[in-house]
Design an enzyme around this catalytic site. Structure first.
Site, PDB file in Angstrom:
ATOM      1  CE  LYS A 140      -2.846   2.066   3.317  1.00 42.63           C
ATOM      2  NZ  LYS A 140      -1.980   2.826   4.273  1.00 42.63           N
ATOM      3  CE  LYS A 143      -4.736  -4.688  11.742  1.00 44.23           C
ATOM      4  NZ  LYS A 143      -3.442  -4.368  12.513  1.00 44.23           N
ATOM      5  CD  GLU A 145      -3.517   4.738  13.468  1.00 44.79           C
ATOM      6  OE1 GLU A 145      -2.687   4.017  13.295  1.00 44.79           O
ATOM      7  OE2 GLU A 145      -3.650   5.492  12.383  1.00 44.79           O
ATOM      8  CG  HIS A 176      -6.007  -0.144   6.774  1.00 47.78           C
ATOM      9  ND1 HIS A 176      -5.338  -1.008   5.638  1.00 47.78           N
ATOM     10  CD2 HIS A 176      -5.060   0.913   7.076  1.00 47.78           C
ATOM     11  CE1 HIS A 176      -3.985  -0.719   5.626  1.00 47.78           C
ATOM     12  NE2 HIS A 176      -3.832   0.246   6.334  1.00 47.78           N
ATOM     13  CE  LYS A 228      -1.728   8.325  10.905  1.00 43.44           C
ATOM     14  NZ  LYS A 228      -1.593   7.050  11.497  1.00 43.44           N
TER      15      LYS A 228
END
Ligand code: BG6
Length: 491
Positions: free
Chosen positions: A151, A185, A219, A243, A343
């Site tokens: 990516k 994951k 995040e 994602h 973020k």
């Protein structure tokens, strides 16, 4: 396995530690070898030494007393070779070809080549072109040739299409493995099992029983040292069409006919294609962007995005995105999917929260109902929880909110893993289920492109608009309030 960018950060942090884990699980064949290819002019031994240090750090990261399995690591380093070369120079590929022929002979590789492009995205297309021109992509005498592409795959719809076109003129689709590391994951893969290997959830997994879905990829880190990359990328490009959409697709897709790569990828493509296109009149209401201001994560002060290294002091790059998406198909019509990612939010948390509809009639007039939520925790604290109402013991008919919990750790323990082990192993066995097909990539870009265009033409005027350490901008709360709903707190 040829690793382009063999001396780079991704190789050291993720690719080689994953190979080490695979070696420890005896999942690498005897005829395995690694050829690192990089511009860096380092001696083979010095290169191996750097990797040894990194593997040591990786092993100790989760347990300071843990030791590298020296036998397995030696087994791996005995199979490592280094080629110094320039990605843009055809002669370097000839040098690589000679090295590969030599290694094929000494290590009995069978001539199967896995090319891993751990390089900056602007080199993806040209490197594939050079591999093709050097004759390294030709599959003959039963040998396979596969290419892993990292990516970001394109910067928008047009560049993703152009990149697909370029690589598809040198490779067949079956040779291409476009990585989205979220698919590595375990908890993301488990979504498929949870939905399709358990009979009890499927009958309620639809517009009849589900009120809405919230997908959160929060995040707490900022942009760290990636300011230059992030300035031209932003949260939407960095996280959403890749994602976040993986989580959405696995939550919303129909049951595939089988677990074959094409069956799964076709269902994913269909559900992404069913997302209703946002017109310019919808975007201000259904897409929110944000940028973090200075604040604190816990008791640690955090600077504003605009003060991060390599970020413009008047940057209009978004570090947060929230969207309301509607999926126009029979299963989901009328069930909004709210997504958010950012973020410097309160904490790191990736979760899919499914809110079920309330009972048609309440028997409990004086007490509010406890809403039913199914929570799929992707990371950290991996697990699945069900929240529902239960009578509080006592003479009154009062309802309390209770939680039923499954934690991965309790059942399966934990083992340090990078999340790349499954992905690399799957490439070796030729299973592309967990990789993106060209149409998956293009479909996802097509969905977010109107928003990217709209934002590109209307730079944000109110940035920064959320404080580092909070749950996101106020406009994201307002988006749900307009629908009579609210976000689950990120806790
Ligand atoms: C990457 C993004 O693809 O995914 C990063 O470029 C982000 O900005 C990361 O931090 C998140 O991945 P994970 O596995 O840490 O949740």
């Amino acid at each position: 396995m040829v690793i382009f960018g063999g001396a780079g950060d991704l190789t050291k942090r993720l690719v080689v530690p994953s190979l080490y884990n695979l070696a420890c699980s005896d999942l690498l064949p005897e005829g395995f070898a690694i050829v690192g290819f990089d511009l860096a002019d380092v001696a083979e031994d010095a290169w191996k030494k750097t990797l040894t240090d990194m593997v040591d750090q990786f092993v100790k990261a989760s347990d300071a007393n843990a030791e590298v399995d020296q036998d397995r690591w030696k087994w791996l380093t005995d199979r490592m070779f280094y080629v110094q070369g320039d990605l843009t120079n055809p002669e370097s590929y000839q040098k690589l070809k000679e090295k590969l022929t030599e290694v094929d002979g000494s290590h009995h590789t069978g001539g199967n080549y896995l090319f891993y492009l751990a390089v900056v995205d602007r080199f993806f297309g040209s490197t594939v072109e050079q591999i093709g021109k050097a004759g390294l992509a030709i599959e003959d005498k039963g040998a396979w040739r596969r290419v892993v592409i990292e990516k970001p795959f394109g910067h928008d719809l047009a560049s993703a299409k152009a990149l697909n076109k370029q690589i598809l003129s040198f490779l067949d689709e079956t040779q291409i493995y476009r990585i989205d590391h979220f698919l590595g994951k375990e908890t993301v893969q488990n979504l498929l099992m949870f939905r399709f290997a358990n009979g009890m959830f499927e009958p309620i997994w639809n517009r009849d029983r589900i009120d809405h879905v919230q997908i959160t990829v929060a995040e707490s880190i900022g942009v760290e040292q990636r300011g230059r990359f992030y300035e031209k990328t932003g949260a939407m490009r960095d996280m959403v069409p890749n994602h976040v959409f993986q989580l959405l697709a696995f939550t919303a897709m129909e049951a595939p006919n089988s677990l074959s790569a094409d069956a799964v990828r076709s269902e994913k493509a269909k559900v992404i294609e069913a997302i209703r296109e946002l017109g310019p009149e919808d975007i201000p209401l259904c897409a929110v962007r944000g940028q973090y201001d200075k604040g604190a994560i816990g008791d640690k002060p955090a600077v504003a995005y605009r003060e991060e290294p390599d970020v413009a002091p008047d940057s209009t790059t978004e570090t947060y995105v929230a969207m309301k998406l509607n999926i126009d198909n029979w299963r989901w019509h009328g069930v909004p999917f709210y997504i958010r990612t950012g973020k410097r939010l309160h904490m790191r948390k990736t979760q899919i929260a499914i809110r079920f509809k309330e009972t048609p009639v309440t028997l409990l007039k004086d007490t509010s109902l406890a809403p039913n939520w199914l929570l799929i925790r992707v990371q950290p604290d991996e697990g699945i929880a069900l929240e529902f109402g239960a009578k509080i013991p006592g003479p009154d008919m009062k309802l309390g909110k209770v939680k039923m919990e499954f934690k991965y750790e309790d059942y399966f323990g934990t083992k340090p893993s990078t999340g790349y082990e499954t992905l690399i192993f799957d490439v070796m066995i030729g299973d592309a289920t967990l990789f993106q097909r060209a149409d998956n990539i293009e479909g996802a870009w097509a969905t977010v492109q109107p928003v990217l265009d709209f934002w590109g033409n209307n730079p944000a005027k109110t940035f920064p608009n959320y404080i580092a350490g909070c749950y996101g901008p106020q406009a994201a709360d307002a988006m749900l309030q307009r629908d009579g709903r609210s976000w689950r707190p990120i806790t």
